[in-house]
Design a protein around this motif. Sequence first.
Motif, PDB file in Angstrom:
ATOM      1  N   ALA A 102       0.821  -1.219   0.000  1.00  0.00           N
ATOM      2  CA  ALA A 102       0.000   0.000   0.000  1.00  0.00           C
ATOM      3  C   ALA A 102       0.849   1.261   0.000  1.00  0.00           C
ATOM      4  O   ALA A 102       0.404   2.330  -0.431  1.00  0.00           O
ATOM      5  N   GLN A 103       2.065   1.155   0.493  1.00  0.00           N
ATOM      6  CA  GLN A 103       2.960   2.309   0.559  1.00  0.00           C
ATOM      7  C   GLN A 103       3.602   2.585  -0.801  1.00  0.00           C
ATOM      8  O   GLN A 103       4.051   3.694  -1.057  1.00  0.00           O
ATOM      9  N   GLY A 104       3.656   1.578  -1.656  1.00  0.00           N
ATOM     10  CA  GLY A 104       4.343   1.739  -2.939  1.00  0.00           C
ATOM     11  C   GLY A 104       5.852   1.640  -2.809  1.00  0.00           C
ATOM     12  O   GLY A 104       6.585   2.038  -3.713  1.00  0.00           O
ATOM     13  N   ALA A 105       6.316   1.094  -1.697  1.00  0.00           N
ATOM     14  CA  ALA A 105       7.764   0.941  -1.520  1.00  0.00           C
ATOM     15  C   ALA A 105       8.284  -0.273  -2.279  1.00  0.00           C
ATOM     16  O   ALA A 105       9.460  -0.338  -2.635  1.00  0.00           O
ATOM     17  N   LYS A 106       7.421  -1.235  -2.516  1.00  0.00           N
ATOM     18  CA  LYS A 106       7.822  -2.452  -3.234  1.00  0.00           C
ATOM     19  C   LYS A 106       7.810  -2.188  -4.733  1.00  0.00           C
ATOM     20  O   LYS A 106       6.849  -1.621  -5.265  1.00  0.00           O
ATOM     21  N   ALA A 107       8.858  -2.622  -5.391  1.00  0.00           N
ATOM     22  CA  ALA A 107       9.002  -2.360  -6.822  1.00  0.00           C
ATOM     23  C   ALA A 107       8.185  -3.352  -7.634  1.00  0.00           C
ATOM     24  O   ALA A 107       8.665  -4.409  -8.011  1.00  0.00           O
ATOM     25  N   SER A 108       6.953  -3.025  -7.892  1.00  0.00           N
ATOM     26  CA  SER A 108       6.169  -3.764  -8.880  1.00  0.00           C
ATOM     27  C   SER A 108       6.226  -2.955 -10.169  1.00  0.00           C
ATOM     28  O   SER A 108       6.328  -1.730 -10.136  1.00  0.00           O
ATOM     29  N   THR A 109       6.168  -3.647 -11.295  1.00  0.00           N
ATOM     30  CA  THR A 109       6.456  -2.932 -12.544  1.00  0.00           C
ATOM     31  C   THR A 109       5.362  -1.947 -12.945  1.00  0.00           C
ATOM     32  O   THR A 109       5.585  -1.103 -13.804  1.00  0.00           O
ATOM     33  N   ASP A 110       4.185  -2.037 -12.302  1.00  0.00           N
ATOM     34  CA  ASP A 110       3.158  -1.028 -12.601  1.00  0.00           C
ATOM     35  C   ASP A 110       3.570   0.354 -12.109  1.00  0.00           C
ATOM     36  O   ASP A 110       3.060   1.366 -12.604  1.00  0.00           O
ATOM     37  N   ILE A 111       4.495   0.397 -11.118  1.00  0.00           N
ATOM     38  CA  ILE A 111       4.938   1.703 -10.620  1.00  0.00           C
ATOM     39  C   ILE A 111       6.409   1.976 -10.913  1.00  0.00           C
ATOM     40  O   ILE A 111       6.941   2.993 -10.470  1.00  0.00           O
ATOM     41  N   THR A 112       7.077   1.060 -11.631  1.00  0.00           N
ATOM     42  CA  THR A 112       8.480   1.312 -11.990  1.00  0.00           C
ATOM     43  C   THR A 112       8.606   1.455 -13.508  1.00  0.00           C
ATOM     44  O   THR A 112       8.616   2.563 -14.029  1.00  0.00           O
TER      45      THR A 112
END
Lengths: 532, 149
Positions: A208-218
């Motif tokens: 939920a924080q967006g700290a994990k690098a999933s490719t939808d946000i990288t």
Amino acid sequence: MNDKVDVLIVGSGASGAAVAWSLADTKMRIVCLEQGDWMKQSDYPTNGTDYDSRLFRDFATSPNIRKRPSDYPINDDASPIKVVNFNAVGGSTVMYTAHYPRLHPSDFRVRSLDGVADDWPIDYQTLDPFFAENDRMMGTSGLAGDPAYPPHQPTMPPLPLGRSGTKIAQTMNKLGWHWWPSDTALATTEYEGRAPCINLGHCTPACAQGAKASTDITYWPAAIRAGVELRTNCRVREISVGPDGMANGVIYYDANDVEQFLGAEVVILACNGVGTPRLLLNSVSGKFPSGLANSSGLVGKNLMFHPWSHIYGYVDEPMDGHRGPPLCIWSQEFYETGKDRDFVRGFNFQFNRGMPVATEAVNTEAAGLVPWGDGHHDAFRALMGHRLTVGVCTEDLPEEHNRVTLDPVLKDRHGIPAPKIDYTIGDNTNRMLDFAVARAREIMDAAGARHVGVIRPLPLSGWHLLGTARMGHDPERSVVNGWGRSHDVKNLFIVDGSVFVTSGGVNPTSTIQAVALYIADKIKQRLATLFD
Amino acid sequence: MTDQTLTPAEIADFHCLAGIVVPASTRYKVPGADDDAIFADILNSLERDTDPVRVALALLRTHAGGSFAALSPARRAEVAAKLRADGGTPVAVLTRNVLLCYYRDPRVMVSLGLEARPPFPKGHVVDQGDWSLLDPVRARPPFWRPAPR
């Protein structure tokens, strides 16, 4: 909308996103078809107090349990290890723990070094710049200087050791065994617009924080800014082939479940080690009666999972428990082949901090450590927050009988035949697991842990889907060549974990993405002669 | 099509069983899983687990020889123990649903010394720990295995 495109990518996960981003600088018209939708961080489990429960429902790791409209069923009854994945923009990087080791140099030369399986047509040194490029794009945390690896520099500092890491580190030092803070794809500082990890403690079912690098946000925001078109809720049924034997596009179902055709000069598959063979085997034609790109007969064969085990125990001191990412430190002490062992190749240990409170209650009750009725509260409170877990990730060698085929009955909601998994754990891996579990018990003993338990294999651990369209120089022994192009269909490429020749003994996402970037680079270098 | 609603008899048995799985504790000042709010949460959360829970409750009724709720407390404890021993996956699913709801109740969380809140957005604090422990590992020479190109 459906004019012929230059490059058509199927799948938007770890590899599809990387190859889309890399090819974007060619200015070709690139379209990616993704069977799932965009996810919203505000919908992720840790936004609510029911976050544990959702791991058994809409954020279950198995598509057979989760059953989102974007999921397809998988018949894995004939496998002790069940397939886990996620189908959305970002693919399974939405639903992974972001452990981010690279394969080691020896992993690419298994035949030469140990006389088993096959060597890869590429090596660590060739991939090294693509590992580094991928680290920059995904954002990795870790610590340079690990003696178990060639030098490399993670982009951010490591996760904190915390109480759990400190306890394990003390124990491993007592044993004289290697440990090092894990390379992860979790941001520990502000990074390219991503906020740093705040220790939500529940990384796998989406951050939920967006700290994990999933490719939808990288990768995807960068790829889309560069002109790549991403179409969601589009499930590809088959790759179509022209009279010349070249792929000429795909048939897919759009967001309204209407059948469409999209023509393409180049087709790239990035659907993982189960989805890619499923699509190839579903692409049957007069010229390719046993599935596309399958003249070797190896499409779907040599499936590798990394058979996984958990060894857990409880120590007297309070550990990190539900606080902090599961990821912590790793050990590569037994990664390379040892001459005094009855198996070749090796494994890595991954040490986990703990788990959410309710999940701990479920696990301790199921293990018989916490009773019903009187004594429940005392027993649970004595264990809660005291768990240590050692995960064992073993190298899985390729065996042709471990395979993905098409189920004769089971279909997805579009009527497309579902994949069927036939898999058994090999003898070498079983001996490796014997050894690894015994060493993990030594760790628990040295830590003073009580109530030590073993889960072998971990059933829901089929995260790593590898080997089902392997790369190689010999068209009779491989599906794609050394840069991902089908031996049979010269405008068809595969960039996901299917192309792995061997599995290594670590989580593969970093290597999958480095291979995808390498293949993209080769495509760009050879644009004028791509189909020769 | 699955009927997502348990019958009144099933609910009565389930309510009694939940209080046996996790009883109230005066020592820890927590309710049992048969507390009205917690049990309502359990029922409302069953969703796709309704069918296996119904199977478990049918087995409970078989072991009880009728209504479990109508048994004496001592007999209920005997029947519940038998159910736990031989109930298999359906009972594991039932128990999981009880525990997942129980261990998110604010009163229970506070009693455990935890904040009754979701992890996001506040997060948690994890200490850095003792990085000096890495010194002997740093001193170790590289041991990754070179490979021919």
